[in-house]
Design a protein around this motif. Structure first.
Motif, PDB file in Angstrom:
ATOM      1  N   CYS A   1      -6.656   2.276   4.370  1.00  0.00           N
ATOM      2  CA  CYS A   1      -6.275   3.611   3.908  1.00  0.00           C
ATOM      3  C   CYS A   1      -7.347   4.189   2.991  1.00  0.00           C
ATOM      4  O   CYS A   1      -7.640   5.372   3.019  1.00  0.00           O
ATOM      5  CB  CYS A   1      -4.925   3.578   3.200  1.00  0.00           C
ATOM      6  SG  CYS A   1      -3.567   3.250   4.333  1.00  0.00           S
TER       7      CYS A   1
ATOM      8  N   CYS B   1      -4.729   0.026   0.344  1.00  0.00           N
ATOM      9  CA  CYS B   1      -5.350  -1.041   1.128  1.00  0.00           C
ATOM     10  C   CYS B   1      -6.724  -0.542   1.600  1.00  0.00           C
ATOM     11  O   CYS B   1      -6.992   0.664   1.584  1.00  0.00           O
ATOM     12  CB  CYS B   1      -4.467  -1.419   2.314  1.00  0.00           C
ATOM     13  SG  CYS B   1      -4.474  -0.200   3.632  1.00  0.00           S
TER      14      CYS B   1
ATOM     15  N   CYS C   1       0.871  -1.174   0.000  1.00  0.00           N
ATOM     16  CA  CYS C   1       0.000   0.000   0.000  1.00  0.00           C
ATOM     17  C   CYS C   1       0.916   1.234   0.000  1.00  0.00           C
ATOM     18  O   CYS C   1       1.796   1.345   0.851  1.00  0.00           O
ATOM     19  CB  CYS C   1      -0.887  -0.003   1.235  1.00  0.00           C
ATOM     20  SG  CYS C   1      -1.790   1.538   1.470  1.00  0.00           S
TER      21      CYS C   1
ATOM     22  N   SER D   1       0.461   4.087   0.999  1.00  0.00           N
ATOM     23  CA  SER D   1       0.293   4.937   2.167  1.00  0.00           C
ATOM     24  C   SER D   1       0.878   4.310   3.435  1.00  0.00           C
ATOM     25  O   SER D   1       1.728   4.885   4.091  1.00  0.00           O
ATOM     26  CB  SER D   1      -1.189   5.253   2.366  1.00  0.00           C
ATOM     27  OG  SER D   1      -1.368   5.978   3.548  1.00  0.00           O
ATOM     28  N   CYS D   2       0.448   3.089   3.791  1.00  0.00           N
ATOM     29  CA  CYS D   2       0.860   2.504   5.067  1.00  0.00           C
ATOM     30  C   CYS D   2       1.918   1.413   4.920  1.00  0.00           C
ATOM     31  O   CYS D   2       2.393   0.888   5.927  1.00  0.00           O
ATOM     32  CB  CYS D   2      -0.354   1.947   5.801  1.00  0.00           C
ATOM     33  SG  CYS D   2      -1.060   0.514   4.986  1.00  0.00           S
TER      34      CYS D   2
HETATM   35 ZN   LIG Z   1      -2.703   1.263   3.557  1.00  0.00          ZN
END
Ligand SMILES: [Zn+2]
Length: 265
Positions: free
Chosen positions: A54, A51, A37, A39-40
């Motif tokens: 997120c 994901c 992902c 972002s995370c």
């Molecule tokens: Zn994520």
């Protein structure tokens, strides 16, 4: 002098080699590891986008919003109503739209996209932008990416605004005009500057080269950038385009800063 030149070339060639090797290794790793992902950094199940966690945190900007600036309203005041900001301090551009609020997930996404060569995120982000800016794109003749100064473009190796404009073009069919705007002087990063400082920092930093004026004159243009903070950069760009004879300038960004007080109900 010749010696100096030869010496300064050697490390650059070596750097080039290591950079190339680094890139090749990363491609190999990307193929071997499950996609993460952006972002995370958790592994993605299906391998596309964000994901689920997120995704649920990403805050898409939907109407009602200011017809001019695209700032979300707390309640619906009716069609065509303007925010206080648009009335008190109207920008040079006509309308601005953004796909998402610039919060933690959006910030992580922009950061990966910009500094980690995650060009594969462009279609996803550009698709959301095409959706957020559909009324602008329906009337547009061309997209104009906000240019990077060549020194920064060199360091970063690609212009994120041009990549987003390319993806929006794919989704909307509106062509991209490259080179319509030139950054004529380097500006310091806008991060940490006040609104007045931001405006001063970018003032006169962009112009339309004389040979590009036919691409701009009388046309309806949409400026494309990654994040709208104070709006100083896109405002300066819009001024340069209008001075070169553009018929109309709108703005489309991936994210925009929205003051925390403007929380949707
Ligand atoms: Zn994520």
């Amino acid at each position: 002098m010749a010696e100096f030149a030869a010496e300064s070339q050697a490390p650059s060639a070596a750097r080039h080699f290591w950079r190339g090797l680094h890139g090749a290794l990363r491609v190999a790793l990307d193929l071997a590891l499950p996609p993460l992902c952006p972002s995370c950094r958790e592994p993605l199940g299906d391998g596309i986008g964000l994901c689920a966690d997120c995704w649920s945190k990403l805050s898409f900007i939907e109407p009602p919003y200011c017809a001019r600036l695209g700032i979300p309203f707390l309640y619906d005041p009716g069609p065509g109503l303007l925010s206080m900001e648009a009335i008190a301090d109207p920008p040079a551009y006509d309308r601005a739209r953004s796909a998402v609020r610039y919060d933690d997930v959006a910030r992580a996404l922009v950061h990966r996209f910009k500094y980690s060569d995650r060009l594969d995120l462009a279609p996803l982000m550009g698709g959301w932008m095409a959706r957020a800016g559909r009324e602008l794109l329906a009337e547009a003749d061309a997209l104009v990416p906000v240019p990077l100064h060549w020194r920064r473009a060199w360091a970063r190796r690609f212009n994120q605004s041009a990549a987003l404009a390319g993806a929006i073009s794919e989704a909307s069919g509106v062509p991209v005009v490259h080179g319509a705007l030139k950054r004529v002087r380097a500006t310091v990063q806008q991060v940490g500057l006040s609104k007045a400082q931001r405006a001063e920092n970018v003032q006169g930093a962009f112009r339309v080269p004389p040979e590009e004026k036919p691409q701009v004159a009388g046309r309806r243009l949409v400026l494309v950038d990654d994040v709208l903070t104070s709006g100083a950069t896109v405002d300066t760009c819009a001024r340069a385009l209008l001075r070169a004879g553009a018929g109309h300038v709108d703005v489309l960004t991936f994210a925009r800063v929205v003051s925390p007080a403007r929380t949707t109900i």
